[in-house]
Design a protein around this motif. Structure first.
Motif, PDB file in Angstrom:
ATOM      1  N   ARG A  24       0.841  -1.209   0.000  1.00  0.00           N
ATOM      2  CA  ARG A  24       0.000   0.000   0.000  1.00  0.00           C
ATOM      3  C   ARG A  24       0.870   1.250   0.000  1.00  0.00           C
ATOM      4  O   ARG A  24       0.569   2.221  -0.694  1.00  0.00           O
ATOM      5  CB  ARG A  24      -0.903   0.028   1.228  1.00  0.00           C
ATOM      6  CG  ARG A  24      -2.037  -0.905   1.126  1.00  0.00           C
ATOM      7  CD  ARG A  24      -2.938  -0.805   2.316  1.00  0.00           C
ATOM      8  NE  ARG A  24      -3.798  -1.985   2.294  1.00  0.00           N
ATOM      9  CZ  ARG A  24      -4.705  -2.248   3.181  1.00  0.00           C
ATOM     10  NH1 ARG A  24      -4.891  -1.443   4.193  1.00  0.00           N
ATOM     11  NH2 ARG A  24      -5.436  -3.333   3.088  1.00  0.00           N
ATOM     12  N   LEU A  25       1.936   1.223   0.787  1.00  0.00           N
ATOM     13  CA  LEU A  25       2.842   2.371   0.838  1.00  0.00           C
ATOM     14  C   LEU A  25       3.549   2.575  -0.501  1.00  0.00           C
ATOM     15  O   LEU A  25       3.787   3.714  -0.915  1.00  0.00           O
ATOM     16  CB  LEU A  25       3.859   2.196   1.962  1.00  0.00           C
ATOM     17  CG  LEU A  25       3.290   2.269   3.376  1.00  0.00           C
ATOM     18  CD1 LEU A  25       4.363   1.915   4.393  1.00  0.00           C
ATOM     19  CD2 LEU A  25       2.713   3.640   3.659  1.00  0.00           C
ATOM     20  N   LYS A  28       1.127   4.267  -2.781  1.00  0.00           N
ATOM     21  CA  LYS A  28       1.018   5.672  -2.394  1.00  0.00           C
ATOM     22  C   LYS A  28       2.252   6.464  -2.857  1.00  0.00           C
ATOM     23  O   LYS A  28       2.137   7.605  -3.304  1.00  0.00           O
ATOM     24  CB  LYS A  28       0.854   5.778  -0.883  1.00  0.00           C
ATOM     25  CG  LYS A  28       0.552   7.157  -0.402  1.00  0.00           C
ATOM     26  CD  LYS A  28       0.271   7.179   1.081  1.00  0.00           C
ATOM     27  CE  LYS A  28      -0.048   8.578   1.534  1.00  0.00           C
ATOM     28  NZ  LYS A  28      -0.327   8.633   2.976  1.00  0.00           N
ATOM     29  N   SER A  33      -3.974   6.620  -5.701  1.00  0.00           N
ATOM     30  CA  SER A  33      -4.804   6.447  -4.519  1.00  0.00           C
ATOM     31  C   SER A  33      -6.089   5.698  -4.825  1.00  0.00           C
ATOM     32  O   SER A  33      -6.479   4.799  -4.091  1.00  0.00           O
ATOM     33  CB  SER A  33      -5.120   7.795  -3.889  1.00  0.00           C
ATOM     34  OG  SER A  33      -5.756   8.635  -4.820  1.00  0.00           O
TER      35      SER A  33
END
Length: 64
Positions: A24-25, A28, A33
């Motif tokens: 997820r990071l 990002k 998003s």
């Protein structure tokens, strides 16, 4: 003479539900998003490394 830097177009094609927090990071960090978000990024080893980490979540198009 100006050197033209290559760019890469990255699209988020799969949702982040149930994905590792590290991935997820990475998504990002790529600037994505929402589903179907698209970003044009400089083609660099750092960006390629992030893309390779989340290859199953994104679609990549090479740009000239």
């Amino acid at each position: 003479m100006a050197v033209e830097s290559k760019t890469v177009r990255v699209r988020l094609v799969k949702g982040l539900r149930g994905v590792q927090s590290r991935h997820r990071l990475s998504v990002k960090a790529l600037g994505l998003s929402k589903l179907n978000d698209v970003r044009e990024l400089k083609d660099s080893p750092q960006v390629r490394g992030l893309i390779n980490t989340v290859y199953y979540l994104v679609a990549v198009e090479d740009q000239a």
